[in-house]
Write a protein that holds these residues in place. Structure first.
Motif, short mmCIF file in Angstrom:
data_model
loop_
_atom_site.label_atom_id
_atom_site.label_comp_id
_atom_site.label_asym_id
_atom_site.label_seq_id
_atom_site.Cartn_x
_atom_site.Cartn_y
_atom_site.Cartn_z
N PHE A 14 58.42 77.99 -2.14
CA PHE A 14 59.68 77.26 -2.31
C PHE A 14 59.38 75.80 -2.65
CE2 PHE A 14 61.00 80.91 -0.06
CZ PHE A 14 62.37 81.03 -0.17
N THR A 15 60.20 75.21 -3.50
CA THR A 15 60.14 73.77 -3.70
C THR A 15 60.69 73.10 -2.45
OG1 THR A 15 62.37 73.63 -4.62
CG2 THR A 15 60.57 74.01 -6.20
N VAL A 16 60.51 71.80 -2.34
CA VAL A 16 61.03 71.08 -1.18
C VAL A 16 62.55 71.22 -1.12
CG1 VAL A 16 61.30 68.80 -0.13
CG2 VAL A 16 59.08 69.49 -1.04
N LYS A 17 63.20 71.11 -2.25
CA LYS A 17 64.66 71.23 -2.29
C LYS A 17 65.09 72.63 -1.85
CE LYS A 17 68.66 71.12 -5.38
NZ LYS A 17 69.24 72.30 -4.77
N ASP A 18 64.42 73.65 -2.37
CA ASP A 18 64.77 75.02 -2.00
C ASP A 18 64.45 75.31 -0.53
OD1 ASP A 18 65.73 75.51 -4.53
OD2 ASP A 18 63.86 76.40 -5.24
N ALA A 19 63.36 74.74 -0.02
CA ALA A 19 63.03 74.89 1.40
C ALA A 19 64.11 74.24 2.26
CB ALA A 19 61.66 74.28 1.69
N ALA A 20 64.59 73.09 1.84
CA ALA A 20 65.66 72.41 2.57
C ALA A 20 66.93 73.26 2.58
CB ALA A 20 65.93 71.04 1.95
N ASP A 21 67.26 73.84 1.44
CA ASP A 21 68.43 74.71 1.36
C ASP A 21 68.24 75.94 2.24
OD1 ASP A 21 69.64 72.98 -0.43
OD2 ASP A 21 69.07 74.15 -2.19
N TYR A 22 67.06 76.52 2.23
CA TYR A 22 66.76 77.72 3.00
C TYR A 22 66.92 77.47 4.49
CZ TYR A 22 64.08 81.91 4.35
OH TYR A 22 63.67 83.11 4.89
N LEU A 23 66.48 76.29 4.96
CA LEU A 23 66.57 75.96 6.38
C LEU A 23 67.84 75.19 6.74
CD1 LEU A 23 62.88 74.87 7.10
CD2 LEU A 23 63.98 77.03 7.69
N SER A 24 68.67 74.90 5.76
CA SER A 24 69.89 74.10 5.96
C SER A 24 69.56 72.73 6.52
CB SER A 24 70.88 74.83 6.88
OG SER A 24 71.27 76.06 6.31
N LEU A 25 68.54 72.10 5.95
CA LEU A 25 68.12 70.76 6.33
C LEU A 25 68.12 69.88 5.09
CD1 LEU A 25 65.05 71.68 8.58
CD2 LEU A 25 67.32 70.97 9.35
N GLY A 26 67.95 68.59 5.28
CA GLY A 26 67.86 67.66 4.16
C GLY A 26 66.45 67.60 3.60
N ARG A 27 66.34 67.19 2.35
CA ARG A 27 65.03 67.06 1.71
C ARG A 27 64.13 66.10 2.46
NH1 ARG A 27 66.53 64.86 -3.30
NH2 ARG A 27 64.55 63.81 -3.14
N SER A 28 64.67 64.97 2.90
CA SER A 28 63.86 63.98 3.61
C SER A 28 63.34 64.55 4.93
CB SER A 28 64.63 62.69 3.84
OG SER A 28 65.79 62.93 4.60
N THR A 29 64.12 65.40 5.57
CA THR A 29 63.67 66.03 6.81
C THR A 29 62.48 66.95 6.53
OG1 THR A 29 65.90 65.93 7.72
CG2 THR A 29 64.36 67.47 8.77
N ILE A 30 62.54 67.68 5.43
CA ILE A 30 61.42 68.56 5.06
C ILE A 30 60.17 67.73 4.81
CG2 ILE A 30 60.56 70.21 3.33
CD1 ILE A 30 62.72 71.37 5.16
N TYR A 31 60.30 66.62 4.08
CA TYR A 31 59.14 65.74 3.85
C TYR A 31 58.59 65.20 5.17
CZ TYR A 31 59.61 65.68 -1.24
OH TYR A 31 59.64 66.03 -2.57
N GLU A 32 59.46 64.83 6.09
CA GLU A 32 59.02 64.32 7.40
C GLU A 32 58.28 65.41 8.19
OE1 GLU A 32 62.52 62.82 9.31
OE2 GLU A 32 62.76 61.19 7.86
N LEU A 33 58.80 66.62 8.15
CA LEU A 33 58.14 67.72 8.86
C LEU A 33 56.77 68.02 8.25
CD1 LEU A 33 61.21 70.11 9.27
CD2 LEU A 33 59.98 68.93 11.11
N MET A 34 56.67 67.94 6.93
CA MET A 34 55.38 68.17 6.28
C MET A 34 54.40 67.05 6.63
SD MET A 34 56.24 69.84 2.53
CE MET A 34 57.07 68.42 1.90
N ALA A 35 54.85 65.81 6.64
CA ALA A 35 53.98 64.68 6.95
C ALA A 35 53.50 64.74 8.40
CB ALA A 35 54.72 63.36 6.70
N ALA A 36 54.34 65.24 9.30
CA ALA A 36 53.98 65.34 10.71
C ALA A 36 53.11 66.55 11.01
CB ALA A 36 55.25 65.40 11.56
#
Length: 67
Positions: A14-36
């Protein structure tokens, strides 16, 4: 008259955008989770992709809220 039905393709990445949609989260939250390190990802060239199995594991590991 018949209607053609598109076969459902189960995506592996999944792209970051699609991952965000899949989890019902924002794109920035996905980036933060990946960075952490909370959400594993792979790099394909310069692009980051998240495996479906990692998305499902992340969602399953979230603590359940009680009222």
């Amino acid at each position: 008259m018949t209607t053609a039905v598109k076969p459902t393709v189960s995506r592996a990445l999944f792209t970051v955008k699609d991952a965000a949609d899949y989890l019902s989260l924002g794109r920035s939250t996905i980036y933060e989770l990946m960075a952490a390190g909370a959400l594993p990802y792979v790099k394909v060239g310069r692009a980051r992709r998240v495996r479906r199995t990692d998305l499902d594991a992340f969602a399953a590991a979230l603590p359940q809220q009680t009222a």
